[in-house]
Write a protein that holds these residues in place. Structure first.
Motif: not given
Length: 188
Positions: A34-38, A129-135
């Motif tokens: 709810e607080s938006g995209c970090f 909602e915001h694609v991201h990669f993890h390392i």
């Protein structure tokens, strides 16, 4: 330190990484959404967890890491999937994955890495909602990574302590000067 739990089920055992500092994230996941995209907030501000800013992408320390040095690489644009990325964004993400792995290898000396992306909620994305990669750096047994007694505040302080050197190393590994260290995994 992360604790590796052995869960016995019939004659096989499954290894699970125990990370109690993630409970704030797990129990607050709905509120976090709810607080938006970090990631968009990090792009637009001087977020203290941003390690590197490229032309199209950023590298962020994971506030709720599975292991010490857990990084997120995200495009600056708010898009949900890999197919939504431009060629330039995808190339810079790939270059940052390589440079981040190089930097983490030099700084933290992990044995191996988990590197991946979860596209969509069903696939395990915490924020889809915001694609991201993890390392995620990994060590044998993951016993000396983050102490079990750590609170979220202690984990964040540890993260902040890594950022200056990690940022410098990623910049060096992104350069084309040929002075970047080689990365070799599967060392014991």
């Amino acid at each position: 330190m992360s604790i590796t739990l052995k869960i016995k089920k019939r004659k096989t055992s499954i290894m699970a990484l125990y990370t109690p500092w993630r409970m704030d994230y797990i129990t607050g996941a709905i509120d976090n959404k709810e607080s938006g995209c970090f990631m968009c907030r990090a792009v637009k501000s001087n977020d203290e967890l941003v390690v590197y800013r490229g032309d199209y992408c950023i590298v962020i320390m994971n506030k709720y890491p599975y292991n010490r040095g857990h990084l997120l690489i995200a495009p600056k644009r708010h898009v949900p999937g890999i197919v939504d990325l431009t060629d330039e964004e995808l190339m810079e993400c790939a270059m940052l994955i390589k440079a981040s792995t190089c930097a983490l290898t030099e700084l933290l000396k992990p044995v191996d890495f988990n590197i991946g992306v979860n596209v969509g909620r069903i696939a395990g994305a915490g924020y889809e909602e915001h694609v991201h990669f993890h390392i995620v750096p990994r060590w044998n047994g993951d016993v000396n990574s983050i102490p079990i007694k750590y609170t979220l505040d202690a984990v964040i302080n540890d993260i902040k302590g890594l950022i200056p050197e990690l940022s410098k190393l990623i910049r060096r590994c992104m350069s084309n000067d040929g002075n970047s260290p080689e990365v070799h995994t599967n060392k014991s």
